[in-house]
Design an enzyme around this catalytic site. Sequence first.
Site, PDB file in Angstrom:
ATOM      1  N   GLU A 155     -17.039  -1.771 -10.951  1.00 12.03           N
ATOM      2  CA  GLU A 155     -15.898  -1.717 -11.956  1.00 12.03           C
ATOM      3  C   GLU A 155     -16.095  -3.809 -12.314  1.00 12.03           C
ATOM      4  O   GLU A 155     -16.321  -3.912 -13.352  1.00 12.03           O
ATOM      5  CB  GLU A 155     -14.869  -1.509 -11.560  1.00 12.03           C
ATOM      6  CG  GLU A 155     -14.015  -1.621 -11.986  1.00 12.03           C
ATOM      7  CD  GLU A 155     -12.520  -1.213 -12.232  1.00 12.03           C
ATOM      8  OE1 GLU A 155     -11.166  -1.759 -12.389  1.00 12.03           O
ATOM      9  OE2 GLU A 155     -12.204  -0.080 -10.943  1.00 12.03           O
ATOM     10  N   SER A 195     -16.577   4.156  -1.526  1.00 13.27           N
ATOM     11  CA  SER A 195     -14.870   4.552  -2.317  1.00 13.27           C
ATOM     12  C   SER A 195     -14.346   2.987  -2.176  1.00 13.27           C
ATOM     13  O   SER A 195     -12.934   3.140  -0.461  1.00 13.27           O
ATOM     14  CB  SER A 195     -15.128   5.495  -1.951  1.00 13.27           C
ATOM     15  OG  SER A 195     -13.552   5.496  -2.314  1.00 13.27           O
ATOM     16  N   CYS A 201     -13.516   5.622 -16.523  1.00 12.74           N
ATOM     17  CA  CYS A 201     -12.476   6.293 -17.104  1.00 12.74           C
ATOM     18  C   CYS A 201     -11.849   5.495 -17.564  1.00 12.74           C
ATOM     19  O   CYS A 201     -12.082   3.911 -17.513  1.00 12.74           O
ATOM     20  CB  CYS A 201     -12.218   5.957 -15.415  1.00 12.74           C
ATOM     21  SG  CYS A 201      -9.996   6.135 -15.122  1.00 12.74           S
ATOM     22  N   SER A 219     -11.962  10.095  -5.157  1.00 15.95           N
ATOM     23  CA  SER A 219     -12.871  10.714  -5.062  1.00 15.95           C
ATOM     24  C   SER A 219     -13.415  11.921  -4.273  1.00 15.95           C
ATOM     25  O   SER A 219     -14.640  12.060  -4.161  1.00 15.95           O
ATOM     26  CB  SER A 219     -14.475   9.346  -5.937  1.00 15.95           C
ATOM     27  OG  SER A 219     -14.122   8.531  -4.688  1.00 15.95           O
ATOM     28  N   THR A 254      -8.963  -2.303 -10.274  1.00 19.09           N
ATOM     29  CA  THR A 254      -8.034  -0.930 -10.598  1.00 19.09           C
ATOM     30  C   THR A 254      -8.273  -0.587  -9.384  1.00 19.09           C
ATOM     31  O   THR A 254      -6.793   0.748  -8.909  1.00 19.09           O
ATOM     32  CB  THR A 254      -8.614   0.096 -11.721  1.00 19.09           C
ATOM     33  OG1 THR A 254      -9.758   1.367 -11.292  1.00 19.09           O
ATOM     34  CG2 THR A 254      -8.686   0.424 -12.571  1.00 19.09           C
ATOM     35  N   HIS A 276     -18.431  -4.913  -6.840  1.00 19.32           N
ATOM     36  CA  HIS A 276     -18.302  -3.207  -6.976  1.00 19.32           C
ATOM     37  C   HIS A 276     -18.356  -2.955  -8.530  1.00 19.32           C
ATOM     38  O   HIS A 276     -18.238  -4.483  -9.297  1.00 19.32           O
ATOM     39  CB  HIS A 276     -16.830  -2.973  -7.071  1.00 19.32           C
ATOM     40  CG  HIS A 276     -16.068  -1.779  -6.996  1.00 19.32           C
ATOM     41  ND1 HIS A 276     -16.255  -1.202  -8.060  1.00 19.32           N
ATOM     42  CD2 HIS A 276     -15.439  -0.940  -6.186  1.00 19.32           C
ATOM     43  CE1 HIS A 276     -15.584  -0.254  -7.656  1.00 19.32           C
ATOM     44  NE2 HIS A 276     -15.079  -0.064  -6.731  1.00 19.32           N
ATOM     45  N   ASN A 299     -11.038   2.869  -3.284  1.00 20.07           N
ATOM     46  CA  ASN A 299      -9.908   3.666  -2.828  1.00 20.07           C
ATOM     47  C   ASN A 299      -9.305   4.000  -1.095  1.00 20.07           C
ATOM     48  O   ASN A 299      -8.569   4.333  -0.819  1.00 20.07           O
ATOM     49  CB  ASN A 299      -8.815   4.260  -4.216  1.00 20.07           C
ATOM     50  CG  ASN A 299      -9.946   5.702  -4.384  1.00 20.07           C
ATOM     51  OD1 ASN A 299      -9.177   6.749  -3.553  1.00 20.07           O
ATOM     52  ND2 ASN A 299     -10.957   5.639  -4.401  1.00 20.07           N
TER      53      ASN A 299
END
Length: 336
Positions: free
Chosen positions: A155, A251, A125, A295, A193, A153, A253
């Site tokens: 990321e 996930s 992303c 997602s 993020t 994670h 988020n």
Amino acid sequence: MPHDQHTNGPDDGAAATPPAPGGGRARTVVLASPRSFCAGVERAIEVVETLLDQRDGAGQPVYVRKQIVHNTHVVRGLERRGAVFVDELDAVPDGALAVFSAHGVSPAVRAEARRRGLRVVDATCPLVTKVHSEARRFAARNEPVVLIGHAGHEEVEGTLGEAPQASVLVESVQDVAELDLPEDAEVAYLTQTTLAADETRDVIAALKNRFPRAHGPGADDICYATTNRQLAVEAVASEADVVFVVGSANSSNSVRLTEVCRRLGTPAHLVEDAHAIRPEWVADADTVGLTAGASTPPPLIEGVIAFLRTLGPVTVEERSTTIEDVHFAPPAAVRT
């Protein structure tokens, strides 16, 4: 591509609804908007779909490191089309095509891909790429880099890999108190993020309180889609008896959305799809809030509504807090 028009690849799970006893209680379902796919997720899925479409007649596999996005239905749908998901690049044959997921990778992973002669298409992303660039820039200034995020994670692992000698991870205010850094250090902070904005503010405040010279990037690292979905679910949670967040357990988020609801005092359940819902969760609910992580394929929302209709009459309303019109161009390797 508009969110609700994404049709290729993901297993939407909307056609089959689980058996449930009839009820008869009338309910209002309040949909949070924005919900479901964000621009970065759409871009990453479309990268894999395009590469699958471009394969030659021999059907060469498209390898994807980690899950392209954190959603089981998306991954299963792409697997059925021929994508091969691997944990690490050592499972990819030399010279093969490999896709990096939306969550990004460290420089060490990129170096391994070059050594192996892999044909890489990067679906990271752009908002994650921004954080990586910030980590490199701060480290080049010899500033300690404090990354606020969740250990393990993908990321976070990728961002820490950009400046491993200069970076440290914190997850909480308590972690800030335990940092082994001089209090006059010019600390630079970054954030994953997909964090909850309110909790992240508390950690940043603790950093600035302990390290007066602490500073962050010019613009927030928490992405627009994460923030928008949290604000939208807040609006829904304020009037709902219970909230369902459709998304996978890994996930970040999606998990944050359930936490936002619970901090407001509204019961919330993270569910993979309609099959995970227990009728007793809505037995006494007149108003059901409904949203989906960034997602999550949009059709899964329709599957939940269809299930709730097996329990009684349903009226669907929508609460929109903002309109999203963000679009990210695909990587050059898949542009036509």
